[in-house]
Design a protein around this motif. Structure first.
Motif, PDB file in Angstrom:
ATOM      1  N   ASN A   7       1.573   3.349   6.448  1.00 26.30           N
ATOM      2  CA  ASN A   7       2.187   4.672   6.545  1.00 26.30           C
ATOM      3  C   ASN A   7       2.227   5.314   5.161  1.00 26.30           C
ATOM      4  OD1 ASN A   7       3.845   6.916   6.854  1.00 26.30           O
ATOM      5  ND2 ASN A   7       5.161   5.910   8.364  1.00 26.30           N
ATOM      6  N   ARG A   8       1.492   6.392   5.016  1.00 22.36           N
ATOM      7  CA  ARG A   8       1.470   7.134   3.759  1.00 22.36           C
ATOM      8  C   ARG A   8       1.896   8.574   4.053  1.00 22.36           C
ATOM      9  NH1 ARG A   8      -1.047   4.401  -0.428  1.00 22.36           N
ATOM     10  NH2 ARG A   8      -2.410   2.643   0.139  1.00 22.36           N
ATOM     11  N   ASP A   9       3.092   8.902   3.596  1.00 21.56           N
ATOM     12  CA  ASP A   9       3.628  10.254   3.783  1.00 21.56           C
ATOM     13  C   ASP A   9       3.657  10.660   5.252  1.00 21.56           C
ATOM     14  OD1 ASP A   9       3.930  10.568   1.005  1.00 21.56           O
ATOM     15  OD2 ASP A   9       1.836  11.198   0.809  1.00 21.56           O
ATOM     16  N   GLY A  10       4.052   9.711   6.104  1.00 19.68           N
ATOM     17  CA  GLY A  10       4.214  10.007   7.517  1.00 19.68           C
ATOM     18  C   GLY A  10       2.977   9.838   8.361  1.00 19.68           C
ATOM     19  N   THR A  11       1.860   9.496   7.747  1.00 19.77           N
ATOM     20  CA  THR A  11       0.611   9.311   8.488  1.00 19.77           C
ATOM     21  C   THR A  11       0.094   7.893   8.286  1.00 19.77           C
ATOM     22  OG1 THR A  11       0.039  11.636   8.183  1.00 19.77           O
ATOM     23  CG2 THR A  11      -1.742  10.132   8.823  1.00 19.77           C
ATOM     24  N   TYR A  12      -0.233   7.219   9.374  1.00 22.48           N
ATOM     25  CA  TYR A  12      -0.783   5.871   9.273  1.00 22.48           C
ATOM     26  C   TYR A  12      -2.274   5.950   8.978  1.00 22.48           C
ATOM     27  CZ  TYR A  12       3.456   3.472  10.703  1.00 22.48           C
ATOM     28  OH  TYR A  12       4.727   2.962  10.742  1.00 22.48           O
ATOM     29  N   GLU A  13      -2.656   5.379   7.823  1.00 23.02           N
ATOM     30  CA  GLU A  13      -4.038   5.405   7.382  1.00 23.02           C
ATOM     31  C   GLU A  13      -4.584   3.979   7.290  1.00 23.02           C
ATOM     32  OE1 GLU A  13      -4.102   7.393   3.645  1.00 23.02           O
ATOM     33  OE2 GLU A  13      -3.326   9.303   4.446  1.00 23.02           O
ATOM     34  N   TYR A  52      -3.094  -0.666   9.270  1.00 26.65           N
ATOM     35  CA  TYR A  52      -2.737   0.684   8.841  1.00 26.65           C
ATOM     36  C   TYR A  52      -1.473   0.660   7.995  1.00 26.65           C
ATOM     37  CZ  TYR A  52      -5.915   2.073  12.618  1.00 26.65           C
ATOM     38  OH  TYR A  52      -7.004   2.227  13.430  1.00 26.65           O
TER      39      TYR A  52
END
Length: 752
Positions: free
Chosen positions: A51-57, A49
């Motif tokens: 972290n993209r803009d506070g969200t782990y994708e 994963y």
């Protein structure tokens, strides 16, 4: 004034000393011990994963391995400049890759280019190019120490790992040592670094010896990594290494990122049958599941493997071994040897690979029986962490070294078009079996490399100075280097415009023979030849030591003792043959292909027998039969010539084409090594094997070439001198993206 000068001098000296301690020695004082540690990469049991803009994708590593070699330079010369890196980064991104992997510390040109490229991407609000950084172990250290805990291995790797961390954070000055890059690493590129792959393809002997001698070091409990109760001393050493790089970056830079330990089939975590263990020398295991992160390691780790479809194909060997019963194997190997091997297998404490496979796992998404797919499936089924296949690839070299009997994805003798399709198939196998990412090997071809079945034939001290099409290891890249500053001296496409009267060296019976050469091929162009009228013969006299004035195979007679004959006999039956005294395969590998020792009764210097030119593929059967003297080695005829258009700009381009018919003409290219040139940059050829008891080098400054057509060879074929002058270490080349690049690019664009 004097005090002022002294004071300024002392301050300057203190500043220089402080700078050196900080950037050169890595000395620092932690003034922000309470700062929280950050990471932008995490993992779970099978996924990576970001972290993209506070969200782990979920993030798929879709990478390309980047080497350090270019023509005319060794990899350790680090001769690639910043401008070249910038151009390559753009090409890699346009390909559809999102990550590059490097294996070792490079010169600062690489990191400067990486910083500049990604800053430009960020300014344009575009996705940057990500980086996985390796920790290399040089060949000398790897092969001169049998214990990983020795000086030169683990202690040096620990120091190098901290150096890499400082480099990536832009806080290092490195003079370098043999095998390492150097420079002033002043740019912080860490925000684009996904993680580290630590180590190399470990030799089984190193792993085994470490486990036997360091049994008191089978456990390690660190702050960030620890071993399980089942760990081996070698695995504990890897845990120590990981527990060196993670805390260093954590304390000094308040960051963590992904960590993996390099692995490959030779040291995979499985146990195999007695046959595979013996035939493939599979006697060591590295199981990274025995290395576990502690709660202090907030990023993640993954399993890294180098896996190719053709070697070592353990599961194909396992299938072939099923034809033998335990009783037969006990008889063939002997009960004592069987007991010894089984005992060693029990010491591995490794699970059987078949425990992680079902019969259905052998069939890929296309329904094909595919042992590569099955092996990848077993690896993914075994691991409880994400799997990244950090090396896979297909080579376009003319020489072949291994066979994939199930899917045709062999090591060598693959066209650029086939390379593109086979890369896609390998990539699909990797993703369809559950892997979290992959890195294609490799971005560029590298002239300096060698392969097991041709290394005896070349001068290993001069490989960067010519392109050896017979050595498949040099041609894994999507980017190739063709001879010539802007274009090659000749393209085998039947086009007469590349040839002039000054190229003619021989006229005979209405035929004209012209010749040229470059860093990759000898070129021949014959005019006045109608392919429908019969076979064309081009005899060659290279070595003054041996050769025959008569070729019994084709009933040809020559004015000079010849070593080779090029026979152009149609699109499917053309080849180069060699006088049997000058056949290198028999001299090197005779025990695998001939029951008679050629050194006891060597072929005559003037023997009239000319034989096919073969390359070794297999040196023996998977199970030796002591009751027969029949040889079991397998070869393929590398001297057979392939018809086609070898011009990269042609719509019917065939990268493996050796000759092409034109209007009453034929154009031919022959790779240097096929004619026993060991180093054409200095015009060195093989000496007499039976006088030298092996392959030694001999300098020549000319060769003699003849020309005749079948039915017009009543007398001796005249021979003309063709001068040969090497180019030394000054090579010419230009870049060209292979067909495979565009094929893979189109596929990845559709997948995005």
């Amino acid at each position: 004034m004097k005090k002022y000068i002294i004071s300024v001098s002392l301050l300057l000296a203190a500043a220089v000393l402080g700078w050196y301690l900080y950037y050169g020695m890595g000395f620092y004082i932690d003034l922000a011990s309470d700062t929280p540690v950050e990471t932008f990469m995490k993992t779970d049991t099978d996924t990576i994963y970001m972290n993209r803009d506070g969200t782990y994708e979920p993030f798929e590593i879709r990478g390309v391995d980047l080497g350090a070699g270019i023509p005319g330079e060794w990899a350790t010369d680090f001769a690639i400049d910043q401008e070249t890196y910038l151009r390559w980064f753009a090409m890699i991104h346009d390909l559809g890759a999102n990550t590059i992997r490097v294996y070792t510390i490079l010169h600062d040109d690489f990191y400067n280019a990486f910083y500049e490229y990604n800053c430009q991407r960020e300014q344009a609000h575009e996705e940057p190019l990500w980086l996985i950084h390796g920790l290399w172990v040089d060949d000398y250290s790897h092969n001169s120490h049998k214990d990983i805990y020795d000086e030169g291995l683990l202690p040096e790797m620990m120091e190098d790992s901290k150096t890499i961390v400082d480099i990536l954070h832009g806080k290092k000055f490195l003079l370098g040592r043999d095998g390492d890059g150097s420079g002033y690493y002043r740019h912080d590129v860490s925000r684009w670094v996904l993680g580290y792959i630590l180590g190399v393809e470990w030799e089984a002997s190193l792993v085994t010896y470490t486990n036997q001698t360091q049994y008191d070091n089978a456990s390690y409990q660190g702050k960030y990594m620890a071993t399980t109760a089942e760990a081996t001393p070698f695995e504990a050493a890897l845990a120590r290494l990981g527990d060196e790089v993670i805390p260093y970056e954590t304390r000094r830079y308040k960051q963590q990122r992904l960590v993996a330990f390099s692995n490959w089939p030779t040291t995979d975590p499985f146990r195999y049958s007695l046959v595979t263990t013996t035939y493939r020398f599979k006697n060591a295991v590295v199981n990274v599941e025995h290395i576990q992160p502690t709660e202090n390691f907030i990023s993640g780790h993954f399993a890294s493997y180098h896996i190719y479809p053709y070697f070592p194909d353990y599961l194909q060997t396992e299938q072939e071994a099923r034809q033998y019963t335990e009783e037969e194997l006990s008889t063939i190997f002997g009960e004592d040897q069987v007991s010894t091997i089984n005992y060693r297998l029990s010491l591995l404490q490794a699970p059987d690979i078949h425990d992680y496979l079902t019969e259905a796992d052998y069939y890929d998404e296309q329904g094909r029986y595919n042992t590569y797919y099955a092996y990848l499936k077993a690896i993914n089924n075994f691991h409880n962490i994400p799997v990244v296949i950090s090396e896979y690839g297909i080579t376009t070299g003319r020489g072949r070294a291994q066979i994939d009997v199930n899917t045709g994805r062999s090591q060598g003798m693959i066209t650029e078009r086939e390379q593109g399709q086979y890369i896609i198939e390998c990539y699909q196998d990797i993703i369809n079996t559950g892997s979290a990412g992959s890195c294609l090997f490799s971005w560029q071809d590298e002239w300096f490399k060698h392969t097991w079945n041709t290394l005896h034939a070349v001068d290993l001290l001069n490989t960067p100075y010519w392109s050896d099409y017979q050595t498949n290891e040099q041609f894994y890249g999507l980017l190739t280097f063709d001879p010539g500053a802007t274009e090659s001296v000749c393209y085998v496409d039947g086009d007469a415009s590349e040839w002039t009267e000054t190229d003619v060296i021989l006229s005979q019976d209405g035929l004209d023979l012209s010749m040229k050469y470059d860093e990759k091929f000898l070129y021949f162009y014959v005019t006045g030849f109608d392919p429908a009228s019969g076979t064309l013969y081009i005899p060659l006299d290279t070595t003054p030591k041996t050769g025959s004035t008569y070729c019994r195979n084709y009933n040809l007679r020559f004015q000079r003792p010849c070593d080779f004959v090029i026979s152009i006999a149609g699109t499917d039956n053309s080849r180069v043959v060699v006088q049997e005294r000058y056949e290198v395969l028999k001299e090197i590998y005779w025990e695998s292909y001939d029951i008679y020792d050629p050194f006891i009764n060597p072929p005559g210097k003037d023997s009239p027998n000319f034989v096919n030119i073969d390359l070794a593929l297999l040196l023996g059967d998977i199970v030796p039969n002591p009751d027969t003297i029949q040889v079991k080695g397998e070869t393929y005829e590398t001297g057979k010539l392939r018809h086609g258009n070898a011009n990269p700009d042609a719509p019917d381009f065939d990268s493996l084409a050796d000759f092409c018919y034109g209007e009453n003409s034929v154009e031919i290219r022959i790779p240097w090594q096929l004619l026993n040139f060991s180093n054409p940059s200095e015009m060195m050829i093989h000496d007499d094997y039976y006088e030298c008891y092996g392959v030694e080098n001999l300098h020549i400054d000319e060769m003699y070439v003849g020309l005749a057509q079948a039915g017009q060879t009543a007398g001796r074929i005249p021979m003309a001198a063709f001068p040969l002058e090497g180019w030394g270490k000054t090579v010419t080349y230009h870049e060209r993206l292979k067909e495979s690049y565009y094929i893979l690019q189109e596929y990845w664009r559709q997948e995005t």
